[in-house]
Design a protein around this motif. Sequence first.
Motif, PDB file in Angstrom:
ATOM      1  N   LYS A 110     -15.972 -15.712   2.468  1.00  0.00           N
ATOM      2  CA  LYS A 110     -16.432 -16.431   3.655  1.00  0.00           C
ATOM      3  C   LYS A 110     -15.856 -15.826   4.931  1.00  0.00           C
ATOM      4  CE  LYS A 110     -17.295 -20.863   1.442  1.00  0.00           C
ATOM      5  NZ  LYS A 110     -18.629 -21.215   1.927  1.00  0.00           N
ATOM      6  N   THR A 111     -14.555 -15.602   4.964  1.00  0.00           N
ATOM      7  CA  THR A 111     -13.925 -15.060   6.168  1.00  0.00           C
ATOM      8  C   THR A 111     -13.277 -13.692   5.920  1.00  0.00           C
ATOM      9  OG1 THR A 111     -11.938 -16.381   5.718  1.00  0.00           O
ATOM     10  CG2 THR A 111     -13.561 -17.315   7.249  1.00  0.00           C
ATOM     11  N   PHE A 112     -13.161 -13.317   4.678  1.00  0.00           N
ATOM     12  CA  PHE A 112     -12.710 -11.975   4.298  1.00  0.00           C
ATOM     13  C   PHE A 112     -13.256 -11.675   2.918  1.00  0.00           C
ATOM     14  CE2 PHE A 112      -9.501 -14.573   2.304  1.00  0.00           C
ATOM     15  CZ  PHE A 112      -9.139 -13.890   1.151  1.00  0.00           C
ATOM     16  N   LYS A 113     -13.194 -10.416   2.528  1.00  0.00           N
ATOM     17  CA  LYS A 113     -13.643 -10.031   1.190  1.00  0.00           C
ATOM     18  C   LYS A 113     -12.761  -8.917   0.666  1.00  0.00           C
ATOM     19  CE  LYS A 113     -17.069  -6.684   2.835  1.00  0.00           C
ATOM     20  NZ  LYS A 113     -18.480  -6.310   2.835  1.00  0.00           N
ATOM     21  N   TYR A 114     -12.828  -8.705  -0.616  1.00  0.00           N
ATOM     22  CA  TYR A 114     -12.133  -7.582  -1.239  1.00  0.00           C
ATOM     23  C   TYR A 114     -13.146  -6.498  -1.544  1.00  0.00           C
ATOM     24  CZ  TYR A 114      -8.231 -10.789  -1.826  1.00  0.00           C
ATOM     25  OH  TYR A 114      -7.211 -11.666  -1.595  1.00  0.00           O
ATOM     26  N   ALA A 173     -16.344 -19.535  10.431  1.00  0.00           N
ATOM     27  CA  ALA A 173     -17.053 -18.252  10.409  1.00  0.00           C
ATOM     28  C   ALA A 173     -18.260 -18.261  11.345  1.00  0.00           C
ATOM     29  CB  ALA A 173     -17.482 -17.916   8.982  1.00  0.00           C
ATOM     30  N   ALA A 174     -18.881 -19.415  11.549  1.00  0.00           N
ATOM     31  CA  ALA A 174     -20.075 -19.509  12.395  1.00  0.00           C
ATOM     32  C   ALA A 174     -19.745 -19.511  13.888  1.00  0.00           C
ATOM     33  CB  ALA A 174     -20.862 -20.770  12.039  1.00  0.00           C
ATOM     34  N   ALA A 175     -18.515 -19.824  14.252  1.00  0.00           N
ATOM     35  CA  ALA A 175     -18.141 -19.887  15.669  1.00  0.00           C
ATOM     36  C   ALA A 175     -18.093 -18.486  16.284  1.00  0.00           C
ATOM     37  CB  ALA A 175     -16.779 -20.567  15.817  1.00  0.00           C
ATOM     38  N   ASP A 176     -18.344 -18.415  17.581  1.00  0.00           N
ATOM     39  CA  ASP A 176     -18.284 -17.143  18.301  1.00  0.00           C
ATOM     40  C   ASP A 176     -16.869 -16.819  18.762  1.00  0.00           C
ATOM     41  OD1 ASP A 176     -21.054 -16.789  18.129  1.00  0.00           O
ATOM     42  OD2 ASP A 176     -21.387 -17.920  19.968  1.00  0.00           O
ATOM     43  N   LYS A 177     -16.135 -17.867  19.140  1.00  0.00           N
ATOM     44  CA  LYS A 177     -14.802 -17.711  19.710  1.00  0.00           C
ATOM     45  C   LYS A 177     -13.911 -18.815  19.162  1.00  0.00           C
ATOM     46  CE  LYS A 177     -16.870 -15.936  23.864  1.00  0.00           C
ATOM     47  NZ  LYS A 177     -17.746 -16.428  24.867  1.00  0.00           N
ATOM     48  N   ASP A 191      -4.895 -22.196   6.378  1.00  0.00           N
ATOM     49  CA  ASP A 191      -5.011 -21.981   4.938  1.00  0.00           C
ATOM     50  C   ASP A 191      -6.417 -22.311   4.434  1.00  0.00           C
ATOM     51  OD1 ASP A 191      -2.382 -21.157   4.843  1.00  0.00           O
ATOM     52  OD2 ASP A 191      -1.620 -23.067   4.071  1.00  0.00           O
ATOM     53  N   SER A 192      -7.048 -23.314   5.029  1.00  0.00           N
ATOM     54  CA  SER A 192      -8.373 -23.728   4.561  1.00  0.00           C
ATOM     55  C   SER A 192      -9.486 -22.788   5.002  1.00  0.00           C
ATOM     56  CB  SER A 192      -8.680 -25.159   5.013  1.00  0.00           C
ATOM     57  OG  SER A 192      -8.946 -25.206   6.395  1.00  0.00           O
ATOM     58  N   ILE A 193      -9.259 -21.971   6.009  1.00  0.00           N
ATOM     59  CA  ILE A 193     -10.322 -21.071   6.476  1.00  0.00           C
ATOM     60  C   ILE A 193     -10.184 -19.651   5.939  1.00  0.00           C
ATOM     61  CG2 ILE A 193     -10.824 -22.398   8.563  1.00  0.00           C
ATOM     62  CD1 ILE A 193      -9.182 -20.020   9.992  1.00  0.00           C
ATOM     63  N   CYS A 194      -9.078 -19.347   5.306  1.00  0.00           N
ATOM     64  CA  CYS A 194      -8.880 -18.007   4.729  1.00  0.00           C
ATOM     65  C   CYS A 194      -9.448 -18.011   3.317  1.00  0.00           C
ATOM     66  CB  CYS A 194      -7.394 -17.633   4.737  1.00  0.00           C
ATOM     67  SG  CYS A 194      -6.737 -17.395   6.391  1.00  0.00           S
ATOM     68  N   ILE A 215     -10.694  -0.095  -1.225  1.00  0.00           N
ATOM     69  CA  ILE A 215     -10.258  -0.316   0.153  1.00  0.00           C
ATOM     70  C   ILE A 215      -9.241  -1.456   0.212  1.00  0.00           C
ATOM     71  CG2 ILE A 215     -10.982  -1.027   2.467  1.00  0.00           C
ATOM     72  CD1 ILE A 215     -13.655   0.332   1.923  1.00  0.00           C
ATOM     73  N   GLY A 216      -9.568  -2.534  -0.453  1.00  0.00           N
ATOM     74  CA  GLY A 216      -8.730  -3.725  -0.394  1.00  0.00           C
ATOM     75  C   GLY A 216      -9.399  -4.812   0.415  1.00  0.00           C
ATOM     76  N   ARG A 217      -8.603  -5.580   1.111  1.00  0.00           N
ATOM     77  CA  ARG A 217      -9.120  -6.713   1.866  1.00  0.00           C
ATOM     78  C   ARG A 217      -9.757  -6.257   3.167  1.00  0.00           C
ATOM     79  NH1 ARG A 217      -8.270  -7.848   6.547  1.00  0.00           N
ATOM     80  NH2 ARG A 217      -6.190  -7.027   6.366  1.00  0.00           N
ATOM     81  N   VAL A 218     -10.914  -6.841   3.488  1.00  0.00           N
ATOM     82  CA  VAL A 218     -11.630  -6.538   4.721  1.00  0.00           C
ATOM     83  C   VAL A 218     -11.996  -7.863   5.389  1.00  0.00           C
ATOM     84  CG1 VAL A 218     -13.718  -5.529   5.720  1.00  0.00           C
ATOM     85  CG2 VAL A 218     -12.593  -4.401   3.790  1.00  0.00           C
ATOM     86  N   GLY A 219     -11.589  -8.031   6.643  1.00  0.00           N
ATOM     87  CA  GLY A 219     -11.951  -9.237   7.385  1.00  0.00           C
ATOM     88  C   GLY A 219     -13.420  -9.223   7.741  1.00  0.00           C
ATOM     89  N   LEU A 220     -14.031 -10.394   7.744  1.00  0.00           N
ATOM     90  CA  LEU A 220     -15.469 -10.512   8.006  1.00  0.00           C
ATOM     91  C   LEU A 220     -15.788 -11.022   9.416  1.00  0.00           C
ATOM     92  CD1 LEU A 220     -16.576 -12.064   4.588  1.00  0.00           C
ATOM     93  CD2 LEU A 220     -16.709  -9.664   5.326  1.00  0.00           C
ATOM     94  N   LEU A 221     -14.775 -11.189  10.260  1.00  0.00           N
ATOM     95  CA  LEU A 221     -14.996 -11.813  11.564  1.00  0.00           C
ATOM     96  C   LEU A 221     -14.758 -10.827  12.708  1.00  0.00           C
ATOM     97  CD1 LEU A 221     -13.201 -15.193  10.764  1.00  0.00           C
ATOM     98  CD2 LEU A 221     -15.608 -14.577  10.427  1.00  0.00           C
ATOM     99  N   SER A 222     -15.247  -9.607  12.547  1.00  0.00           N
ATOM    100  CA  SER A 222     -14.955  -8.538  13.503  1.00  0.00           C
ATOM    101  C   SER A 222     -15.688  -8.667  14.836  1.00  0.00           C
ATOM    102  CB  SER A 222     -15.269  -7.184  12.877  1.00  0.00           C
ATOM    103  OG  SER A 222     -16.637  -7.113  12.537  1.00  0.00           O
ATOM    104  N   ASP A 223     -16.589  -9.613  14.951  1.00  0.00           N
ATOM    105  CA  ASP A 223     -17.323  -9.788  16.205  1.00  0.00           C
ATOM    106  C   ASP A 223     -16.838 -11.020  16.978  1.00  0.00           C
ATOM    107  OD1 ASP A 223     -18.279 -11.552  14.276  1.00  0.00           O
ATOM    108  OD2 ASP A 223     -20.347 -11.465  14.993  1.00  0.00           O
TER     109      ASP A 223
END
Length: 160
Positions: free
Chosen positions: A68-72, A36-40, A61-64, A76-84
């Motif tokens: 941390k990387t998505f939320k409910y 999650a902290a990485a830019d790319k 599997d370990s990063i999903c 709405i349902g699931r929303v990814g947190l890494l949009s940038d």
Amino acid sequence: MFSGWAQLAGGASFEQLTGAQRAKVGRIGQLADQFAAADKYVFVSPIWNYSYPPVLKAYIDSICIAGKTFKYVAGIGRVGLLSDKKALHIQASGSVLSPGSGAADMEMEMGHRHLRGIMDFLGVPSLEGIFVEGMAETPDRAQAIKEKAIRQAREVSGRF
């Protein structure tokens, strides 16, 4: 150690786990935080049985991780947190399997397609692909295939 959840999905608290279990869950938390902290992101993988090696699947599997990387979100349902973020997948195959290649067994290729689905799941808006493929199928073209991939990598790196 471990940061994040006070309670795990099964209802147990982190403190209720054994030392070995805490170490494993803690490591997963570290991997998700690092991702999650990485830019790319740059994923490099061979094709194994139309997909990528199991170690990459285990990492994915370990990063999903919810929170941390998505939320409910209610309603709405699931929303990814890494949009940038941006992602690149370099995939090598002895035969030609890439999307859009016209290969008869292209529909069987699951590595890049799965990774695209995961990036969408996590909210990553961009996943580019460089496909280094066909060297076993056409060994007389191996050098040209390699040179093309290097050119593509240079081009992508300029805007990545």
